[in-house]
Design an enzyme around this catalytic site. Sequence first.
Site, PDB file in Angstrom:
ATOM      1  CE1 TYR A   1       0.609   0.204   4.456  1.00  0.00           C
ATOM      2  CE2 TYR A   1      -1.638  -0.549   4.775  1.00  0.00           C
ATOM      3  CZ  TYR A   1      -0.417  -0.201   5.297  1.00  0.00           C
ATOM      4  OH  TYR A   1      -0.226  -0.246   6.640  1.00  0.00           O
ATOM      5  CD  GLU A   2      -0.551   5.369   1.617  1.00  0.00           C
ATOM      6  OE1 GLU A   2      -0.363   6.238   0.748  1.00  0.00           O
ATOM      7  OE2 GLU A   2      -1.620   5.263   2.233  1.00  0.00           O
ATOM      8  N   GLY A   3       1.599   2.802  -2.649  1.00  0.00           N
ATOM      9  CA  GLY A   3       2.545   2.612  -3.752  1.00  0.00           C
ATOM     10  C   GLY A   3       3.404   1.408  -3.470  1.00  0.00           C
TER      11      GLY A   3
END
Lengths: 565, 565
Positions: free
Chosen positions: B421-423
């Site tokens: 998550y978050e890239g």
Amino acid sequence: MSYVAPVEQIQFILNHVVPFPEVAASDRFAEATPETASAILTEAGKLAGNVLAPLNRSGDETPARLENGKVRSSPGFAQGFRAIAEGGWIGLSADPEHGGMGLPQALNMAVADMMSGACLSLQLNPLLTQGQIEALEHHASDEMKALYLPRLTSGEWSGTMNLTEPGAGSDVGALTTRAERNDDGSYAITGQKIYITWGDSDVTENVCHAVLARLPDGAKGTRGISLFLVPKFIPDGDGRPGVANSLKVVSLEEKMGIHGSPTCVMSYEGATGWLIGREHGGMAAMFTMMNCARLGVGMQGVGVAEAALQQAVAYAQERDQMGPIIRHPDVRRMLATARAEIFAARAIGLACAAAIDLERATGQAHHAARAAFLTPIAKAYGTDVGCRVADTGVQVHGGMGYVEETGAAQYLRDVRITPIYEGTNGIQAMDLVGRKLADGGEAAMRLLDEVLDDAKAAQADHPDLANEVWQAAETLREATQDLLERDLPQRFAGAVPYLMAFARVLGAHFHLRAAQKGGGSHLALARVFVGRVLPRYAADLAEARAGLDDLVAVSDDALFGRIGA
Amino acid sequence: MSYVAPVEQIQFILNHVVPFPEVAASDRFAEATPETASAILTEAGKLAGNVLAPLNRSGDETPARLENGKVRSSPGFAQGFRAIAEGGWIGLSADPEHGGMGLPQALNMAVADMMSGACLSLQLNPLLTQGQIEALEHHASDEMKALYLPRLTSGEWSGTMNLTEPGAGSDVGALTTRAERNDDGSYAITGQKIYITWGDSDVTENVCHAVLARLPDGAKGTRGISLFLVPKFIPDGDGRPGVANSLKVVSLEEKMGIHGSPTCVMSYEGATGWLIGREHGGMAAMFTMMNCARLGVGMQGVGVAEAALQQAVAYAQERDQMGPIIRHPDVRRMLATARAEIFAARAIGLACAAAIDLERATGQAHHAARAAFLTPIAKAYGTDVGCRVADTGVQVHGGMGYVEETGAAQYLRDVRITPIYEGTNGIQAMDLVGRKLADGGEAAMRLLDEVLDDAKAAQADHPDLANEVWQAAETLREATQDLLERDLPQRFAGAVPYLMAFARVLGAHFHLRAAQKGGGSHLALARVFVGRVLPRYAADLAEARAGLDDLVAVSDDALFGRIGA
């Protein structure tokens, strides 16, 4: 996305990469003709893809459970097991005298690869049953063989391994389960065992437990341990399941994965058992059982890796984020590396199986030494690749990989047990640098000589690859010499990186062979392995040689994080 | 075994390893005196250890659930969140004008480390709320700030990030959620968002969604995206939660871990929202929010690694298999390597935070460039260390690690989301070799110059370590030059190994500094890192430079396993 059994990959490895043709050419395995091998693999592939793979999610979603002291298997598992049993797959390599097919372990392990890729939780049952069959074939009396082997081989009954106790895991010798002699030649077994895979089920009419226990006059440690066969139901005069034995399932473990495989806490309360092998000779019988299982667990890693990668590739082809993500360089890097590692781990496992077969076929000690040397590598590297590739599978799926519905996470949760059970990978590595180098490095050097010779021979065709492999093998040979001069604690500190380096070199060796024999895709994959996976041997070997001193210099407090402010 | 917040480790890093003293000496952060910093960390440590850590297992065992469209949090989570809010922790680095404490991000990230080590599922809520606070501080109108910031800062309301859609993950620009202008200056938002962490809960009285959407005249791709604040309850004239907005939670995802964190599928059905920043300028606001969250996620990895390692060390001290297993060389190797990696990842994260602080304190662009450069490294390396150490934790526990009751498996299942998550970490690496090298390598070289200078200066005290660090940094500099001359696809193929090599060099650099300043345990740990972790940079950089050609040569069919028999 459905699992497709890797029949062609396995056939290529058997035909061109490992000495299976030599196995098939032997008298002992004369029946393993190319046609038979091909038919066996094709049939197993169908069973794996069509019957077993569809059970995998249901085993995760509906775990085995304990009801009134009895294990209820996951939906469909009983039918799946029957399909395995009725196909004759449990006895594929078992002695024909007792109903087995007597075919090579190389084929058996190829089948294990496919079945565990399809449904690991279920495949554990035949795998452990096979281990028990091996132990009985090698160590049991003729009467025991006649009674148990046909029923285990046919899958009417199943087999378990009861080694671990709460205080005795890696240290088997610490076990406290007691055996006492009965007047009729049987024994009374009392104690608790944990982590008993398929310790009970409703997929077979009887469950036969191979239980390690100590006789009253058994020495302390491993030398005083004996192995007993303790059936759930004591066979009657006709060899049918009779009265219930004094044993029970206390509870099932709640685990990270393999939910379809019931992991039992077993209690033996004066249960009746029969000796396998001789009194106090349990470790030898246990190792027979474990060696088979260790290689099998390595193949489990390979199998799950295969299934996880297939799913990841299919997802990467479909998933469009500025084009299909399979075209994204980093995704392609992950997938190609995974594919190259699977090939390497599979080849190592099948090479180990072929060595077992050659030893059986020829009786030559060097084949036995080869098999013994490759077993810990096949187990540890196969299972590490299993975890690594399943992890890649999750990562390639992105957020979808973390959500259970895709099944990518299940592969990771399931396969995570494989570096732990049948001896942790740390134990495998210690076995490699300890017991398996105790021949003064003869087995290791013989293997490395082959790698070096092959690399030389390949220099004309593939100089770039061949040079890398040769250099790595030569450095590994030096590191092996170095290790041989060290004491065990120093060796143990470097055991895992040493094993990893050995696996990289062997993997590259088999890739090089595949490139020579197959060209095309095989050459492309060999380049990926030799360019990206092999080069890490240098740091592995540096670490293998680093010894123990820097580790001991870090205090327990510092390990915990109390390192001063 | 209970979690002990690593207050002293963090203090050592802040005082001696990263430029926190420079931050504290600035006018902007004059209040961050050594006494204040110490008090803050000690208090946060108590909260983490005493209040949050006891919630961690219950969050796993009793996941958040959806009841009549409303999320019911795990037992105790509401009280835990209130304790975080009432301690003022959400607003630690927020603008004092709206109720924040205005303290450095270095302290805030240290607190994130401790709180996520204690209970990752719960800590996600304040982390995302902080991201929204940052976005509003930088981009919102004064009225929006006045309305929302005090309530988010106090924890009365919480904040979420709504980026992902079924067809738009890493490719944010593919989103289809629509925004239409209302007559009163507000907007009507319609669309579906997935993976919305803490998308609803009963721990706050309102939930504010920062939602990416496209206006009718918004261009295709990322340039046509705007960011909107869409509250669950529309604030009334007194700023209290008023009428319910037209949005709902459709379902919760069933995930591998972080069960205490409700991951929502959200549906917006003409929901009322207000623009954050300017129309079509959503990406800038999103990056403000994401950069903060990215570093925070890196610290989550560090925090979970810390907790997992503490538990593994405690277990290894107690578990006796021929002596406590912490004395076994291979177990000690695993634990010491994990401890050395945690130190490295923590120092990289706090160095990144200090760079953010120095940019805010001085306005100097090179600090901003440093922060931007370190963010993807801190995120990817921190989360990789999180997974690696949690995996080590399971392995050290053996069979007990695979059984859920010990909690070792939970750490692994929980932390496995952080590289996604978050890239994803692949996206982080592409950001590093793409956007973050777009300055011609200036930020990278400036950082490497520091590493090289430091290594030279350390040569008198620790020649062995200093030489290794110097050589690695020099090789990394050459590889960086090499990468700068390549096109993006070629760079991307090597992005992940390049990032890993950079993290190893930075980790060794900070270890060397710690050894010089702290000696003793710090020196011992530095030797482990430089001897065992750093040397893998060479293979990383070889792979980083290998480019794309060998990967493209492997066909899709071959990736799937159709490689010919």
